[in-house]
Design an enzyme around this catalytic site. Structure first.
Site, PDB file in Angstrom:
ATOM      1  N   GLY A   8       0.994  -1.140  -0.156  1.00 15.47           N
ATOM      2  CA  GLY A   8      -0.120   0.071  -0.109  1.00 15.47           C
ATOM      3  C   GLY A   8       0.871   1.238  -0.068  1.00 15.47           C
ATOM      4  O   GLY A   8       2.107   1.294   0.200  1.00 15.47           O
ATOM      5  N   ARG A  20      -0.701  -9.837   0.293  1.00 11.23           N
ATOM      6  CA  ARG A  20      -1.637 -10.706   0.153  1.00 11.23           C
ATOM      7  C   ARG A  20      -1.097 -11.778  -0.601  1.00 11.23           C
ATOM      8  O   ARG A  20      -1.365 -13.258  -0.403  1.00 11.23           O
ATOM      9  CB  ARG A  20      -3.045 -10.398  -0.526  1.00 11.23           C
ATOM     10  CG  ARG A  20      -3.868  -9.747   0.304  1.00 11.23           C
ATOM     11  CD  ARG A  20      -5.134  -9.492  -0.422  1.00 11.23           C
ATOM     12  NE  ARG A  20      -5.475  -8.267  -0.997  1.00 11.23           N
ATOM     13  CZ  ARG A  20      -6.531  -7.736  -1.109  1.00 11.23           C
ATOM     14  NH1 ARG A  20      -7.594  -8.319  -1.230  1.00 11.23           N
ATOM     15  NH2 ARG A  20      -6.619  -6.425  -1.824  1.00 11.23           N
ATOM     16  N   LEU A  44      -6.104 -10.613   5.296  1.00 11.72           N
ATOM     17  CA  LEU A  44      -6.792 -10.126   6.473  1.00 11.72           C
ATOM     18  C   LEU A  44      -8.146 -10.991   6.530  1.00 11.72           C
ATOM     19  O   LEU A  44      -8.880 -11.035   7.651  1.00 11.72           O
ATOM     20  CB  LEU A  44      -7.392  -8.665   6.014  1.00 11.72           C
ATOM     21  CG  LEU A  44      -6.343  -7.646   6.220  1.00 11.72           C
ATOM     22  CD1 LEU A  44      -6.808  -6.171   6.038  1.00 11.72           C
ATOM     23  CD2 LEU A  44      -5.759  -7.655   7.713  1.00 11.72           C
ATOM     24  N   ALA A  74      -2.628  -2.427   6.743  1.00  9.75           N
ATOM     25  CA  ALA A  74      -3.527  -2.661   5.606  1.00  9.75           C
ATOM     26  C   ALA A  74      -5.059  -2.482   5.993  1.00  9.75           C
ATOM     27  O   ALA A  74      -5.687  -2.905   7.260  1.00  9.75           O
ATOM     28  CB  ALA A  74      -3.399  -4.357   5.492  1.00  9.75           C
ATOM     29  N   LYS A  78     -13.956   1.911   8.834  1.00  8.88           N
ATOM     30  CA  LYS A  78     -12.792   2.421   9.670  1.00  8.88           C
ATOM     31  C   LYS A  78     -13.327   2.601  11.217  1.00  8.88           C
ATOM     32  O   LYS A  78     -12.803   2.325  12.225  1.00  8.88           O
ATOM     33  CB  LYS A  78     -12.269   3.866   9.031  1.00  8.88           C
ATOM     34  CG  LYS A  78     -11.490   3.707   7.852  1.00  8.88           C
ATOM     35  CD  LYS A  78     -10.521   2.730   7.695  1.00  8.88           C
ATOM     36  CE  LYS A  78      -9.342   2.985   8.419  1.00  8.88           C
ATOM     37  NZ  LYS A  78      -8.195   1.750   8.136  1.00  8.88           N
ATOM     38  N   VAL A 133      -4.200  11.310   3.123  1.00  9.41           N
ATOM     39  CA  VAL A 133      -2.939  11.257   2.826  1.00  9.41           C
ATOM     40  C   VAL A 133      -2.452  11.569   1.543  1.00  9.41           C
ATOM     41  O   VAL A 133      -2.937  10.884   0.532  1.00  9.41           O
ATOM     42  CB  VAL A 133      -2.579   9.892   3.373  1.00  9.41           C
ATOM     43  CG1 VAL A 133      -0.980   9.721   3.235  1.00  9.41           C
ATOM     44  CG2 VAL A 133      -3.137   9.505   4.636  1.00  9.41           C
ATOM     45  N   SER A 173      -6.294   8.123  -2.259  1.00  6.64           N
ATOM     46  CA  SER A 173      -6.351   9.535  -1.950  1.00  6.64           C
ATOM     47  C   SER A 173      -5.391  10.371  -2.911  1.00  6.64           C
ATOM     48  O   SER A 173      -5.790  11.308  -3.427  1.00  6.64           O
ATOM     49  CB  SER A 173      -5.869   9.565  -0.508  1.00  6.64           C
ATOM     50  OG  SER A 173      -4.667   8.801  -0.516  1.00  6.64           O
TER      51      SER A 173
HETATM   52  P1  NDP Z   1      -3.810   1.410  -0.275  1.00  6.73           P
HETATM   53  O1  NDP Z   1      -4.938   1.106  -1.211  1.00  6.73           O
HETATM   54  O2  NDP Z   1      -2.480   2.042  -1.013  1.00  6.73           O
HETATM   55  O3  NDP Z   1      -3.311   0.456   0.644  1.00  6.73           O
HETATM   56  C1  NDP Z   1      -4.144  -0.551   1.037  1.00  6.73           C
HETATM   57  C2  NDP Z   1      -3.556  -1.834   1.785  1.00  6.73           C
HETATM   58  O4  NDP Z   1      -4.419  -2.839   2.184  1.00  6.73           O
HETATM   59  C3  NDP Z   1      -2.898  -2.745   0.318  1.00  6.73           C
HETATM   60  O5  NDP Z   1      -1.557  -3.177   0.704  1.00  6.73           O
HETATM   61  C4  NDP Z   1      -3.896  -3.884   0.224  1.00  6.73           C
HETATM   62  O6  NDP Z   1      -3.094  -5.064  -0.505  1.00  6.73           O
HETATM   63  C5  NDP Z   1      -4.142  -4.123   1.697  1.00  6.73           C
HETATM   64  N1  NDP Z   1      -5.481  -4.995   1.764  1.00  6.73           N
HETATM   65  C6  NDP Z   1      -6.560  -4.824   1.254  1.00  6.73           C
HETATM   66  N2  NDP Z   1      -7.472  -5.929   1.518  1.00  6.73           N
HETATM   67  C7  NDP Z   1      -6.603  -6.590   2.211  1.00  6.73           C
HETATM   68  C8  NDP Z   1      -6.903  -8.034   2.514  1.00  6.73           C
HETATM   69  N3  NDP Z   1      -7.899  -8.508   2.488  1.00  6.73           N
HETATM   70  N4  NDP Z   1      -5.817  -8.662   3.285  1.00  6.73           N
HETATM   71  C9  NDP Z   1      -4.767  -8.237   3.431  1.00  6.73           C
HETATM   72  N5  NDP Z   1      -4.314  -6.919   2.847  1.00  6.73           N
HETATM   73  C10 NDP Z   1      -5.344  -6.036   2.273  1.00  6.73           C
HETATM   74  O7  NDP Z   1      -4.372   2.396   0.920  1.00  6.73           O
HETATM   75  P2  NDP Z   1      -3.567   3.469   1.725  1.00  6.73           P
HETATM   76  O8  NDP Z   1      -1.917   3.236   1.604  1.00  6.73           O
HETATM   77  O9  NDP Z   1      -3.955   4.869   1.370  1.00  6.73           O
HETATM   78  O10 NDP Z   1      -4.174   3.195   3.200  1.00  6.73           O
HETATM   79  C11 NDP Z   1      -3.414   2.413   4.189  1.00  6.73           C
HETATM   80  C12 NDP Z   1      -4.171   2.813   5.269  1.00  6.73           C
HETATM   81  O11 NDP Z   1      -4.473   3.852   5.858  1.00  6.73           O
HETATM   82  C13 NDP Z   1      -5.630   2.193   5.592  1.00  6.73           C
HETATM   83  O12 NDP Z   1      -5.920   1.574   6.760  1.00  6.73           O
HETATM   84  C14 NDP Z   1      -6.577   3.254   5.270  1.00  6.73           C
HETATM   85  O13 NDP Z   1      -7.787   2.970   5.736  1.00  6.73           O
HETATM   86  C15 NDP Z   1      -5.764   4.135   6.003  1.00  6.73           C
HETATM   87  N6  NDP Z   1      -5.990   5.705   5.640  1.00  6.73           N
HETATM   88  C16 NDP Z   1      -5.804   6.107   4.444  1.00  6.73           C
HETATM   89  C17 NDP Z   1      -5.939   7.337   4.148  1.00  6.73           C
HETATM   90  C18 NDP Z   1      -5.595   7.992   2.727  1.00  6.73           C
HETATM   91  O14 NDP Z   1      -5.985   9.182   2.466  1.00  6.73           O
HETATM   92  N7  NDP Z   1      -4.902   7.210   2.036  1.00  6.73           N
HETATM   93  C19 NDP Z   1      -6.435   8.259   5.096  1.00  6.73           C
HETATM   94  C20 NDP Z   1      -6.803   7.687   6.362  1.00  6.73           C
HETATM   95  C21 NDP Z   1      -6.687   6.473   6.708  1.00  6.73           C
HETATM   96  P3  NDP Z   1      -3.280  -5.482  -1.877  1.00  6.73           P
HETATM   97  O15 NDP Z   1      -2.086  -4.198  -2.451  1.00  6.73           O
HETATM   98  O16 NDP Z   1      -3.086  -6.630  -2.124  1.00  6.73           O
HETATM   99  O17 NDP Z   1      -4.509  -4.888  -2.420  1.00  6.73           O
END
Ligand code: NDP
Length: 338
Positions: free
Chosen positions: A11, A33, A62, A82, A158, A185, A197
């Site tokens: 992510g 994953r 997850l 994640a 969330k 973010v 985002s």
């Molecule tokens: P991304 O979509 O870039 O990253 C999300 C991550 O979660 C990916 O690595 C994805 O893996 C993983 N994921 C999703 N589903 C599963 C699953 N079933 N099992 C394992 N991993 C999983 O999002 P962000 O980096 O932007 O967000 C990261 C965190 O920050 C999250 O918790 C989000 O809610 C929180 N957040 C983000 C904000 C933003 O503006 N970006 C603001 C506030 C909070 P895969 O690559 O395999 O899909």
């Protein structure tokens, strides 16, 4: 050298968290994953090679118990980052909720069983303010909670995941829990994929939107979020607390204007024209995502990060710098095509 697990290593946020931890001497284990596609983790492997840091990647989902016990084994700290962050209205909101809530509990359960010292989970300002009544002008802080009954699916996931984490921590005092609640973010991407985002900035730079609706965000730089995550691990009195990490409200139109000032002279036509509410309303009749935007329209995102400043010594860089670095990285990775 502590060993620290970071969940969701592919992510946007987690990539920067890994970078921050490696730069500060942590041995990092990241969960993904699937390891089948080496392209998806190539930037992480390159980062470890460049910094000489210790990074191991393991598989865990997850939605599945498999892999979590091995992932946390021997870790002093866990940063649970994640969680699904869909760019569009999810077809099955229950699935989103289940992944966020059950996934958080899986990570916490495995951490408690393995004797992990502290878990820091990434929640969101949504868990502080989603569903706030229209017209509320109060600045919210960590004593506030979003309303899951009024929140759209992602913010609701969330809120419910963070609630579940605190409930678990209450029942398992042997694990210290700290929660980070970031705003929107933004910041440089490290590989050719803009998360949900950052995609907002990409769409502005690509001129994908005819005009900008009056939406309020409280943006924060991804590098500052990563630093907050590390400080949350290192600060003893951060245990048992949540920390809002977000800047002042920034209207979407102001964000567009800042981008236009920075990237206009370089040939990018960023839309800055205001989209009236009536136009957003009319367009939302045919588009579920705009219907989602409608629920936020005209509402400023007012939250205070004072606790993070005071407790963690956390600071934020100026939003103009964040926007410029976000745009530069999108262009460098070929994601801005016009
Ligand atoms: P991304 O979509 O870039 O990253 C999300 C991550 O979660 C990916 O690595 C994805 O893996 C993983 N994921 C999703 N589903 C599963 C699953 N079933 N099992 C394992 N991993 C999983 O999002 P962000 O980096 O932007 O967000 C990261 C965190 O920050 C999250 O918790 C989000 O809610 C929180 N957040 C983000 C904000 C933003 O503006 N970006 C603001 C506030 C909070 P895969 O690559 O395999 O899909």
């Amino acid at each position: 050298m502590p060993t620290t697990l970071v969940t969701g290593a592919t992510g946007f946020v987690a990539g920067h968290v890994i970078e921050e931890l490696l730069a500060h001497g942590h041995r990092v284990r990241g969960t993904v994953r699937s390891l089948h596609d080496p392209e998806r983790v190539a930037h992480l492997r390159a980062l470890a090679a460049r910094t000489g840091g210790s990074l191991e990647l393991v598989e865990a989902d997850l939605l599945d118990d498999a892999g979590w016990a091995d992932a946390v084994a021997g870790c002093e700290y866990v940063l649970h980052v994640a969680s699904p962050f869909p760019a569009t209205m999810p077809r099955d909101p229950r699935e989103l909720e289940r992944t966020a809530v059950d996934g958080t509990l899986r990570v916490l359960r495995a951490s408690a069983e393995a004797g992990v010292r502290r878990v820091v989970t990434t929640s969101s300002v949504a868990a502080v303010s989603a569903g706030r009544p229209r017209g509320e002008t109060r600045v919210r802080d960590e004593s506030d909670w979003g309303d899951p009954e009024l929140a759209p699916p992602y913010p609701r996931s969330k809120i419910l995941a963070e609630r579940a984490a605190w409930r678990f921590a209450g029942e398992h005092p042997e694990v210290e829990l700290t929660v980070i609640n970031p705003g929107m973010v933004l910041g440089p991407i490290r590989h050719a994929a803009a998360g949900t985002s950052v995609d907002t900035v990409r769409r502005l730079l690509n001129g994908d939107l005819p005009a900008v609706p009056r939406l309020g965000f409280c943006p924060v730089d991804v590098r500052d979020v990563a630093r907050a995550q590390r400080l949350a691990l290192e600060t003893p009195h951060a245990a048992g607390k949540r920390y809002v990490c977000a800047g002042d409200n920034l209207w979407f139109g102001d964000m567009a204007r800042m981008l236009a000032e920075e990237f206009g002279p370089r040939g990018h036509r960023v839309p800055t024209r205001h989209m009236p509410y009536a136009m957003l309303w009319a367009a939302s009749r045919f588009d579920a995502n705009l219907r989602l935007a409608l629920t936020f329209a005209g509402r400023p995102e007012l939250v205070s990060a004072r606790r993070a400043h005071e407790d963690l010594g956390w600071t934020m860089r100026p939003i103009r710098e964040t926007l410029a670095d976000t745009g530069d990285s999108l262009i460098a990775h070929g994601l801005v095509t016009r």
